[in-house]
Design a protein around this motif. Structure first.
Motif, PDB file in Angstrom:
ATOM      1  N   ALA A  86      42.959  54.358  31.408  1.00  0.00           N
ATOM      2  CA  ALA A  86      41.515  54.597  31.456  1.00  0.00           C
ATOM      3  C   ALA A  86      40.934  54.153  32.798  1.00  0.00           C
ATOM      4  O   ALA A  86      40.108  54.857  33.404  1.00  0.00           O
ATOM      5  CB  ALA A  86      40.829  53.858  30.310  1.00  0.00           C
ATOM      6  N   GLY A  87      41.354  52.985  33.266  1.00  0.00           N
ATOM      7  CA  GLY A  87      40.844  52.471  34.534  1.00  0.00           C
ATOM      8  C   GLY A  87      41.229  53.352  35.706  1.00  0.00           C
ATOM      9  O   GLY A  87      40.414  53.624  36.591  1.00  0.00           O
ATOM     10  N   VAL A 125      35.434  40.335  44.417  1.00  0.00           N
ATOM     11  CA  VAL A 125      35.105  41.744  44.211  1.00  0.00           C
ATOM     12  C   VAL A 125      33.681  42.039  44.652  1.00  0.00           C
ATOM     13  O   VAL A 125      33.402  43.079  45.252  1.00  0.00           O
ATOM     14  CB  VAL A 125      35.310  42.137  42.731  1.00  0.00           C
ATOM     15  CG1 VAL A 125      34.769  43.532  42.457  1.00  0.00           C
ATOM     16  CG2 VAL A 125      36.789  42.094  42.392  1.00  0.00           C
ATOM     17  N   PHE A 126      32.745  41.138  44.355  1.00  0.00           N
ATOM     18  CA  PHE A 126      31.363  41.319  44.821  1.00  0.00           C
ATOM     19  C   PHE A 126      31.309  41.394  46.351  1.00  0.00           C
ATOM     20  O   PHE A 126      30.527  42.156  46.923  1.00  0.00           O
ATOM     21  CB  PHE A 126      30.479  40.178  44.330  1.00  0.00           C
ATOM     22  CG  PHE A 126      29.951  40.398  42.940  1.00  0.00           C
ATOM     23  CD1 PHE A 126      29.169  41.504  42.649  1.00  0.00           C
ATOM     24  CD2 PHE A 126      30.226  39.485  41.930  1.00  0.00           C
ATOM     25  CE1 PHE A 126      28.671  41.706  41.375  1.00  0.00           C
ATOM     26  CE2 PHE A 126      29.735  39.683  40.644  1.00  0.00           C
ATOM     27  CZ  PHE A 126      28.953  40.805  40.370  1.00  0.00           C
ATOM     28  N   LEU A 169      42.290  42.602  28.510  1.00  0.00           N
ATOM     29  CA  LEU A 169      41.923  43.985  28.801  1.00  0.00           C
ATOM     30  C   LEU A 169      40.961  44.136  29.985  1.00  0.00           C
ATOM     31  O   LEU A 169      41.188  44.996  30.851  1.00  0.00           O
ATOM     32  CB  LEU A 169      41.345  44.645  27.548  1.00  0.00           C
ATOM     33  CG  LEU A 169      42.309  44.749  26.351  1.00  0.00           C
ATOM     34  CD1 LEU A 169      41.745  45.689  25.297  1.00  0.00           C
ATOM     35  CD2 LEU A 169      43.692  45.226  26.786  1.00  0.00           C
ATOM     36  N   PRO A 170      39.888  43.343  30.090  1.00  0.00           N
ATOM     37  CA  PRO A 170      39.000  43.521  31.254  1.00  0.00           C
ATOM     38  C   PRO A 170      39.698  43.270  32.584  1.00  0.00           C
ATOM     39  O   PRO A 170      39.448  43.973  33.567  1.00  0.00           O
ATOM     40  CB  PRO A 170      37.893  42.488  31.003  1.00  0.00           C
ATOM     41  CG  PRO A 170      37.931  42.205  29.547  1.00  0.00           C
ATOM     42  CD  PRO A 170      39.357  42.334  29.153  1.00  0.00           C
ATOM     43  N   VAL A 171      40.579  42.266  32.608  1.00  0.00           N
ATOM     44  CA  VAL A 171      41.283  41.938  33.847  1.00  0.00           C
ATOM     45  C   VAL A 171      42.139  43.110  34.312  1.00  0.00           C
ATOM     46  O   VAL A 171      42.095  43.524  35.483  1.00  0.00           O
ATOM     47  CB  VAL A 171      42.156  40.685  33.647  1.00  0.00           C
ATOM     48  CG1 VAL A 171      43.057  40.464  34.851  1.00  0.00           C
ATOM     49  CG2 VAL A 171      41.286  39.462  33.418  1.00  0.00           C
ATOM     50  N   HIS A 172      42.906  43.673  33.396  1.00  0.00           N
ATOM     51  CA  HIS A 172      43.818  44.748  33.774  1.00  0.00           C
ATOM     52  C   HIS A 172      43.090  46.055  34.052  1.00  0.00           C
ATOM     53  O   HIS A 172      43.549  46.852  34.883  1.00  0.00           O
ATOM     54  CB  HIS A 172      44.874  44.942  32.687  1.00  0.00           C
ATOM     55  CG  HIS A 172      45.870  43.825  32.626  1.00  0.00           C
ATOM     56  ND1 HIS A 172      45.600  42.632  31.993  1.00  0.00           N
ATOM     57  CD2 HIS A 172      47.121  43.718  33.142  1.00  0.00           C
ATOM     58  CE1 HIS A 172      46.655  41.844  32.111  1.00  0.00           C
ATOM     59  NE2 HIS A 172      47.578  42.467  32.809  1.00  0.00           N
ATOM     60  N   LEU A 225      31.703  47.125  38.358  1.00  0.00           N
ATOM     61  CA  LEU A 225      32.159  47.029  36.972  1.00  0.00           C
ATOM     62  C   LEU A 225      33.295  46.027  36.839  1.00  0.00           C
ATOM     63  O   LEU A 225      33.326  45.217  35.905  1.00  0.00           O
ATOM     64  CB  LEU A 225      32.601  48.405  36.485  1.00  0.00           C
ATOM     65  CG  LEU A 225      33.147  48.490  35.055  1.00  0.00           C
ATOM     66  CD1 LEU A 225      32.101  48.044  34.047  1.00  0.00           C
ATOM     67  CD2 LEU A 225      33.625  49.907  34.749  1.00  0.00           C
ATOM     68  N   THR A 226      34.225  46.049  37.785  1.00  0.00           N
ATOM     69  CA  THR A 226      35.344  45.115  37.756  1.00  0.00           C
ATOM     70  C   THR A 226      34.857  43.666  37.849  1.00  0.00           C
ATOM     71  O   THR A 226      35.345  42.784  37.133  1.00  0.00           O
ATOM     72  CB  THR A 226      36.311  45.409  38.914  1.00  0.00           C
ATOM     73  OG1 THR A 226      36.794  46.739  38.796  1.00  0.00           O
ATOM     74  CG2 THR A 226      37.492  44.438  38.888  1.00  0.00           C
TER      75      THR A 226
END
Length: 484
Positions: A442-443, A382-383, A307-310, A461-462
């Motif tokens: 949601a994302g 991402v950072f 879930l966090p990845v997607h 957040l990602t």
């Protein structure tokens, strides 16, 4: 990579299940890579890239659709969400149906629904009819995604399974490239006809691969693993006999598998009718089985990893064209549609190195190490995105992000079929895909709130979620037992 499978409920002795699994794998190893296997991989790849086209096409065409159908900003925002809502329902229903009625049978239905409804959406003249067609197209997409990998994995020997599944997964990249290339070739050029606008032609073209996959699947056989699970071992033997090339002698291996199946009292099951009540009952029972004592740990860990990845990936990548526009507008630059299509094409193509790593290293290193390393690298990239503001820098670093995230999805496609028994494989994949759609919706919604102001919050957040997912991946069960 070896694949875990719980004992078949039709076989009371666990050692007998292992013997049948070993005999089946020995037979597939003897058959090796054949024209039939190549055709299965190509057809499944076409089916997968057709799903990618349906998901990505709206992000390119929605501005033109909104203009012709005179949509408000709120109505425009629902164009992508309705597809994911359909995918949520499709994953739940079709995944379980594939475990009851067969992989190939359900693939034919879901891909037909996807291609037909996607084509009809290009012909609609009202907003609500367009939403209805895209919703049913999403149901088709949600069904084919979880079944394709289950179907392919059951035709491949263990020693080749990771590489072959990753090869099919690479077609997701091909679909993304095709979506951007078609958009670049079609959408910038308006047509003079008041009805036939360029977005209609674009959506029609994107629907073709689904129908092509349906045509090819009609010539393929049902999965022998499914047939064995249902006690239809004579049909399974016949499917395997047709799968082998005429020049290869498999009589000894085929005879061994047939004797083992006969010795353990497999009986041909009765024809299963399509009844709504049965599907609902079987669906509920199938989902509950995923949380039984033998599978609950695997299910919960995969949920925490997936879930966090997607959430981060789809939330960002689906709105990537708008992000490029907002970056350029803030610096006073004017971005042409060609620029957006070209950069989206570059970003999609950037996943090629990650896909090649998956294809060639999965069976050597294993899926779990590749998964963890890719998640950490994705979080770091991402950072870096957070620190740059110009469009060119953003595109470059997003290409890096796409390159290092590609193995994550490929490894999950290898892990999910391997960590669940064949009788629950479609249900499990469909269940996880349905949860993915929830966080995708949601994302997408959350990212849309920040994309016109500051991308800092969704990017940060990602990155945090990817790091968390990497830590949880350390607890993913090892794929070690013998079976298909």
């Amino acid at each position: 990579v070896t694949i875990t499978l719980l004992p078949n409920p039709l076989i009371q002795d666990k050692s007998s299940s292992v013997q049948i699994s070993d005999a089946y794998d020995a037979l597939l190893s003897k058959i090796g890579i054949t024209c039939q296997l190549v055709l299965i991989v190509i057809c499944s790849g076409i089916g997968l890239l057709s799903d990618t086209l349906e998901i990505m096409s709206i992000s390119f065409a929605k501005d033109d659709i909104a203009k012709q159908l005179k949509l408000s900003r709120q109505e425009e925002s629902t164009l992508a969400g309705v597809l994911f809502a359909g995918m949520l329902l499709g994953g739940l229903v079709w995944g379980r149906a594939a475990d009851i009625y067969g992989r190939r049978r359900v693939l034919l239905i879901s891909l037909t629904m996807n291609g037909t409804c996607a084509a009809l959406s290009a012909l609609t003249t009202s907003f609500w009819m367009f939403l209805v067609m895209r919703f049913f197209s999403g149901i088709g997409v949600g069904g084919s995604l979880p079944i394709i990998f289950s179907y392919v994995s059951e035709w491949v020997p263990r020693k080749l399974k990771g590489g072959v599944i990753s090869t099919v997964a690479t077609c997701w990249m091909v679909g993304a490239i095709l979506a951007a290339a078609l958009a670049w070739a079609v959408l910038p050029y308006p047509l003079s006809d008041p009805f036939w606008r360029s977005w209609r032609v674009y959506l029609l073209l994107c629907s073709v691969p689904s129908l092509l996959a349906v045509f090819i699947y009609t010539f393929l056989s049902e999965s022998p693993v499914f047939l064995i699970e249902k006690g239809r071992h004579l049909q399974a033997i016949e499917a395997l006999r047709r799968f082998a090339p005429p020049t290869r002698d498999i009589s000894q291996e085929l005879g061994q598998l047939k004797r083992l199946l006969e010795d353990h009292n497999f009986v041909t099951s009765h024809h299963v009718e399509w009844k709504c009540s049965r599907v609902i009952k079987e669906f509920v029972c199938g989902v509950l089985d995923l949380f039984s004592s033998g599978l609950i740990r695997t299910t919960l860990i995969l949920i925490a990893v997936i879930l966090p990845v997607h959430f981060g990936y789809y939330g960002f990548m689906l709105w990537f064209p708008e992000y490029i526009k907002s970056q350029s507008n803030s610096s006073g630059e004017i971005v042409s549609p060609d620029y957006v299509y070209r950069e989206s094409l570059y970003v999609s193509l950037a996943s090629l190195p990650g896909n090649l790593i998956s294809v060639f290293l999965t069976d050597i290193v294993g899926p779990k190490p590749i998964l963890c390393v890719s998640q950490v690298l994705s979080a770091c990239s991402v950072f870096l995105l957070w620190e740059f503001n110009s469009p060119d820098q953003t595109v470059l670093l997003t290409c890096v992000f796409n390159a290092v995230t590609a193995p994550i999805f490929n490894m999950l496609d290898v892990l999910i079929p391997g960590l669940y028994p064949a009788q629950s494989r479609g249900t499990a994949f469909g269940f996880h895909c349905a949860l993915i759609r929830v966080v995708t919706i949601a994302g997408t919604w959350i990212f849309s709130l920040f994309i016109d102001t500051s991308p800092t919050v969704p990017i940060l957040l990602t990155a945090v979620l990817l790091f968390t997912s990497a830590l949880i991946s350390l607890f993913v069960p090892r794929i070690s037992a013998v079976s298909h």
